[in-house]
Design an enzyme around this catalytic site. Structure first.
Site, mmCIF file in Angstrom:
data_model
loop_
_atom_site.group_PDB
_atom_site.id
_atom_site.type_symbol
_atom_site.label_atom_id
_atom_site.label_comp_id
_atom_site.label_asym_id
_atom_site.label_seq_id
_atom_site.Cartn_x
_atom_site.Cartn_y
_atom_site.Cartn_z
ATOM 1 C CB ALA A 78 -0.901 0.001 1.237
ATOM 2 C CB ALA A 123 4.884 2.483 1.406
ATOM 3 C CE LYS A 124 4.040 -1.303 8.542
ATOM 4 N NZ LYS A 124 5.089 -0.616 9.256
ATOM 5 N N GLY A 125 3.595 -2.914 3.498
ATOM 6 C CA GLY A 125 3.233 -4.087 2.708
ATOM 7 C C GLY A 125 3.437 -5.341 3.507
#
Ligand code: NAD
Length: 438
Positions: A78, A123-125
């Site tokens: 994301a 962001a993050k994933g």
């Protein structure tokens, strides 16, 4: 990640949901955005944009297991906002990773980078997988294939992942290698949190704990608590808790309690924290130390939180300060070492009781700040000494803490609201200056 404070929207319906806990990372992130926006004059269209991620990538990752079978996992990345620079944020391997969690945590990274004035967006994933169910070889193959699946959306000037739950420096080295192999050149700046031998920075591992200690020291000084007369209780003795406790002890504070997942130890005269290995050196070493030291008082993790100390540092897990125990927290200052240790409802009670809560997005931001230093070193192909990392981190942390303090003073708000106000005003101003394309 957890919940924070009540929304400024004061309808009865909103108040009812404000005290309901727990909530999702995305709900928390949106609530905190609304709350900070209430203190600022921000264009509605910018605010609406910030409530949503710019992009969310979903991929499937086939993995050949050691027994020859093939299993397919789901992965996400994301990307919330890049107005101030490339996206930046962790990659987690955990069975409960969801799209919404990645979105919420990516928003949260936007504010964390902005409060530190780093030229990054959030962001993050992650991959929906239990990393403990994978052999080392399986974890490496999964990482390399996941890197390939997201290769077109990451890169040193677009999106720079970092370690998070279930991933570590070795995982980052695999990502760097897989990315570099496909691009045909060594590109260390595509990820941070790597081992120093492949472009990682000295001091990255201990940075979140160091930033917690720096922020605690500044806050104690501001409220007139000389460190030599200050008592501190630290929940969790891992990367964050142990490093923070050791530095604060070195700077003169008395650490009266520390804990691991199995329980806590307490000594009003101070615990010699250097004698206890941290979680990564030896898991659950606090309770092992208690067994070897029969004179030490053993208490529960819950009792540690309610000790009558000057400073409480929750540095283990989220959601430990809740509506149930907030009235019993006896510390004057809480410094959030863990991510989201205080629920919205607890934050409201602590605010009313005059307890100063220094928020996670400021206190443990040493990690992303040294990640930024790592990225600079990678791009410039020039390694910094540990001393330089410490000096630059000190200066960045004191700068960020001072900017937040100015908002606490000028707007008469909590430290958490002040931190979000600093972050949101920087992001919103950048949007307004750049304008909307086309
Ligand atoms: P860690 O795994 O190194 O250590 C965690 C410690 O907390 C251990 O001592 C463990 O025994 C204890 N613990 C675990 N569950 C507990 C529970 N339910 N009650 C009490 N103690 C418990 O973890 P860490 O890297 O120090 O991270 C701690 C917190 O800080 C997490 O919320 C994490 O998200 C956050 N954080 C970590 C970093 C980082 O880079 N390490 C950066 C920012 C924020």
């Amino acid at each position: 990640m957890a919940s924070h404070q009540q929304s400024a929207v004061s309808t009865e319906e909103q108040q009812a949901t404000d005290t309901a806990e727990p909530e999702t990372a995305l709900e928390t992130a949106r609530r905190q955005l609304e709350r900070a926006a209430a203190h600022l004059e921000i264009d509605d269209s910018v605010l609406e944009r910030l409530e949503h991620p710019a992009k969310v990538h979903e991929v499937t990752v086939p993995l050949e297991r050691d027994d020859g079978s093939v299993e397919v996992f789901t992965g996400y990345r994301a990307q919330h906002d890049s107005v101030r620079g490339p996206y930046k944020g962790g990659l987690r391997y955990h069975p409960e990773v969801t799209r919404d969690e990645c979105v919420g945590l990516s928003m949260w990274m936007t504010w964390k980078c902005a409060v530190m004035d780093l030229p990054f967006g959030g962001a993050k994933g992650g991959v929906v997988v239990n990393p403990k169910s994978l052999s080392d070889g399986e974890k490496e193959r999964l990482t390399r294939r996941f890197t390939q699946e997201i290769r077109s959306v990451i890169g040193p000037t677009t999106d720079i992942p970092a370690p998070d739950m279930g991933t570590d420096p070795e995982t980052m080295a695999w990502i760097m290698d897989a990315y570099s192999m496909q691009e045909g050149e060594t590109i260390p700046g595509v990820v941070t949190g790597k081992p120093p031998v492949v472009g990682g920075s000295y001091g990255r591992e201990e940075a979140p704990g160091r930033s917690v200690a720096i922020v605690t020291r500044e806050t104690c000084d501001y409220y007139d608590y000389p460190l030599s007369d200050t008592t501190v209780a630290v929940q969790g003795f891992g990367s964050v808790g142990a490093n923070a406790a050791r530095l604060l002890e070195e700077w003169g504070a008395t650490i009266v309690a520390v804990s691991d997942v199995n329980g806590a130890i307490y000594d009003a005269d101070g615990i010699e924290v250097g004698a206890i290995p941290s979680h990564d050196e030896e898991p659950e070493a606090v309770t092992a130390y208690a067994t070897e030291t029969p004179d030490i008082t053993r208490i529960s993790n819950e009792a540690l939180l309610e000790l009558d100390v000057d400073v409480l540092v929750p540095a283990a897990v989220g959601n430990v300060l809740t509506a149930d125990n907030a009235a019993d927290i006896a510390a004057d200052i809480v410094v959030e070492g863990a991510n989201g240790p205080t629920t919205f409802a607890a934050a409201a009670i602590l605010e009313e009781r005059g307890v100063h809560v220094i928020p996670d997005i400021l206190a443990n931001a040493g990690g992303v700040t040294v990640s930024y230093f790592e990225w600079l070193q990678d791009i410039n192909r020039r390694k910094w000494s540990l001393e330089r990392v410490h000096e630059e981190l000190e200066s960045e942390m004191v700068g960020a803490w001072s900017a937040v303090r100015d908002e606490v003073e000028s707007k008469n708000v909590t430290w958490r609201d002040a931190a979000y106000v600093v972050a949101l005003s920087r992001v919103a101003e950048a949007h307004e200056m750049r304008g909307l394309w086309p």
